[in-house]
Design a protein around this motif. Structure first.
Motif, PDB file in Angstrom:
ATOM      1  N   GLU A 330       4.603  -6.162  -7.185  1.00 29.28           N
ATOM      2  CA  GLU A 330       5.041  -7.307  -6.476  1.00 29.28           C
ATOM      3  C   GLU A 330       5.940  -6.970  -5.540  1.00 29.28           C
ATOM      4  O   GLU A 330       5.959  -7.554  -4.209  1.00 29.28           O
ATOM      5  CB  GLU A 330       5.280  -8.591  -7.004  1.00 29.28           C
ATOM      6  CG  GLU A 330       4.121  -9.179  -7.920  1.00 29.28           C
ATOM      7  CD  GLU A 330       4.609 -10.489  -8.997  1.00 29.28           C
ATOM      8  OE1 GLU A 330       5.665 -10.717  -8.756  1.00 29.28           O
ATOM      9  OE2 GLU A 330       3.787 -10.878  -9.692  1.00 29.28           O
ATOM     10  N   THR A 333       5.035  -4.250  -2.988  1.00 33.45           N
ATOM     11  CA  THR A 333       3.808  -5.092  -1.982  1.00 33.45           C
ATOM     12  C   THR A 333       5.128  -5.813  -0.883  1.00 33.45           C
ATOM     13  O   THR A 333       4.832  -5.516   0.373  1.00 33.45           O
ATOM     14  CB  THR A 333       3.401  -6.281  -2.524  1.00 33.45           C
ATOM     15  OG1 THR A 333       2.276  -5.687  -3.272  1.00 33.45           O
ATOM     16  CG2 THR A 333       2.408  -7.010  -1.161  1.00 33.45           C
ATOM     17  N   ARG A 337       5.569  -4.836   3.016  1.00 39.32           N
ATOM     18  CA  ARG A 337       5.617  -5.960   4.103  1.00 39.32           C
ATOM     19  C   ARG A 337       6.747  -6.152   4.980  1.00 39.32           C
ATOM     20  O   ARG A 337       6.599  -6.393   6.177  1.00 39.32           O
ATOM     21  CB  ARG A 337       5.301  -7.217   3.234  1.00 39.32           C
ATOM     22  CG  ARG A 337       3.858  -7.382   2.706  1.00 39.32           C
ATOM     23  CD  ARG A 337       3.953  -8.630   1.923  1.00 39.32           C
ATOM     24  NE  ARG A 337       3.494  -9.906   2.529  1.00 39.32           N
ATOM     25  CZ  ARG A 337       3.369 -11.134   2.224  1.00 39.32           C
ATOM     26  NH1 ARG A 337       3.573 -11.396   0.903  1.00 39.32           N
ATOM     27  NH2 ARG A 337       3.019 -12.054   3.083  1.00 39.32           N
ATOM     28  N   ASP A 351       4.391   3.373   0.754  1.00 39.83           N
ATOM     29  CA  ASP A 351       3.251   2.938   0.337  1.00 39.83           C
ATOM     30  C   ASP A 351       3.022   3.671  -0.957  1.00 39.83           C
ATOM     31  O   ASP A 351       2.482   3.021  -1.789  1.00 39.83           O
ATOM     32  CB  ASP A 351       2.184   3.270   1.136  1.00 39.83           C
ATOM     33  CG  ASP A 351       2.051   5.101   1.080  1.00 39.83           C
ATOM     34  OD1 ASP A 351       2.775   5.442   1.590  1.00 39.83           O
ATOM     35  OD2 ASP A 351       0.900   5.390   0.641  1.00 39.83           O
ATOM     36  N   LEU A 354       3.527   1.248  -4.210  1.00 41.66           N
ATOM     37  CA  LEU A 354       2.517   0.333  -4.559  1.00 41.66           C
ATOM     38  C   LEU A 354       1.318   0.918  -5.290  1.00 41.66           C
ATOM     39  O   LEU A 354       0.980   0.738  -6.346  1.00 41.66           O
ATOM     40  CB  LEU A 354       1.832  -0.242  -3.337  1.00 41.66           C
ATOM     41  CG  LEU A 354       0.879  -1.241  -3.829  1.00 41.66           C
ATOM     42  CD1 LEU A 354       1.266  -2.515  -4.778  1.00 41.66           C
ATOM     43  CD2 LEU A 354       0.491  -1.931  -2.103  1.00 41.66           C
TER      44      LEU A 354
END
Length: 381
Positions: A330, A333, A337, A351, A354
């Motif tokens: 989470e 992510t 974002r 990235d 994740l």
């Protein structure tokens, strides 16, 4: 429970951070893209003592108490931009090494635990193609013969399998007894009939090799049986408590690093004439990242405290594994974002967290299995 840290413990965490920052971040992206295990960095970690932090000095360890060791592993994860290397170290320590320390004879510990602490790679082989969550549905067999056992079978999806020199492998010595007929063995690569697969490609943790172990009429001497015949259930359960409780200790350090990078970016990136941290959508994500980080620490430290006090920790270990693994996904992510386009362009290496986190929902028992354990221990019939 007192979770305050002494100056000495905090200094050790900083030492681990500095070591990781200075020695573990060379060509991480290239290694990650090509599934390359960081052999040189692994050796540096062994020389620095990482693999022996929570193990007795008599077998080459450092003898740190468990709470100090997990705090240092947190620091290691903060300083390393490669999640795979700390995961590999934790995997070996909390499964293979713990199993040998807890159930091995003194001779086995001197021969194998010493090697593992000094940097020999070890794997923990229980999962088979048809026995993942149903752990004890093993098909691998161990036939008793004069002087030892003949092992036949395969283990799949095993961390460090393609490069291991030592494996703790589980087989059934008496299929009629089901889970009570499972026995563990220490197998090394010098034994005929023991081979490994190539590295299996996966979505994340790509610097951590995963593959298969193969046993074809592999003779293992009786002196390499780990624990008593039929004690595999107890051995596995003991090792899994440690692995589930601590395997993501280093990811907590990475979550701390994520949060620092995110706050710095939110305070510098401007949009619509002001820094993006001023937007509630961004500040709330950052607040959630902080909440997950601090809650993850509490789960980890509680497991370590119970362990140090020799108290039951099965439920707490399951909760720690469940919460930390899902929190990392989470927060990773949110990390993406908040960074926007930079978060999905691989050159910025945002990235990767994740992708590395996704496997944590599966490793050491899926999130659903952890929920089953928790519910059962809470009395759900």
């Amino acid at each position: 429970m007192d979770f305050s840290w002494s100056k000495e413990q905090l200094a050790l965490k900083e030492k681990a951070k500095t070591f990781a920052q200075e020695h573990l971040n060379t060509d991480v992206s290239q290694k990650e893209r090509n599934n390359i295990f960081p052999t040189e960095e692994w050796k540096k970690c062994a020389d620095f003592g990482v693999l022996g932090w929570p193990f007795p000095k008599e077998y080459g360890g450092s003898g740190y108490d468990i709470m100090t060791a997990v705090l240092m592993l947190e620091g290691l994860g903060y300083g390393s931009s490669d999640n795979g290397l700390p995961f590999s170290l934790n995997s070996q320590m909390w499964s293979t090494q713990v199993a040998i320390e807890a159930f091995g004879t003194d001779d086995q510990k001197k021969k194998y635990l010493r090697k593992l602490i000094s940097g020999t790679v070890g794997a923990f082989g229980i999962t088979e193609e048809g026995s993942g969550s149903d752990t004890y549905a093993l098909e691998m067999t161990a036939e008793k013969v004069d002087g030892g056992y003949i092992l036949n079978g395969e283990k799949h999806y095993i961390t460090l399998a393609p490069i291991c020199e030592i494996a703790v492998a589980f087989a059934t010595t008496n299929p009629k007894l089901g889970r009570w007929g499972i026995t563990a063995f220490i197998v090394d690569r010098s034994m005929d009939g023991f081979t490994v697969s190539e590295v299996r490609d996966k979505v994340g943790m790509r610097t951590t090799p995963m593959g298969n172990l193969y046993f074809k009429d592999c003779f293992v001497p009786e002196e390499n049986r780990l624990g008593k015949e039929g004690s595999g259930l107890s051995l596995f359960s003991s090792a899994m408590e440690s692995e589930r409780g601590y395997i993501f200790a280093s990811q907590i350090g990475r979550m701390e690093k994520q949060l620092e990078l995110t706050i710095k970016y939110a305070n510098s990136r401007k949009s619509f004439g002001k820094t993006i941290g001023n937007f509630q959508a961004i500040s709330h994500r950052i607040a959630n990242m902080r909440l997950r980080l601090e809650t993850s620490k509490m789960h980890l430290y509680k497991v370590a405290y119970l362990d140090q006090q020799k108290l039951p920790l099965m439920k707490e270990a399951a909760m720690a594994k469940l919460y930390i693994s899902e929190a990392f996904v989470e927060s990773s992510t949110d990390f993406i974002r908040i960074f926007g386009a930079k978060g999905v362009v691989t050159e910025y290496e945002i990235d990767r967290d994740l992708r590395d986190g996704l496997g944590g929902l599966i490793y050491s028992g899926t999130s659903d299995i952890q929920r089953n354990i928790i519910a059962k221990l809470d009395g759900v019939q």
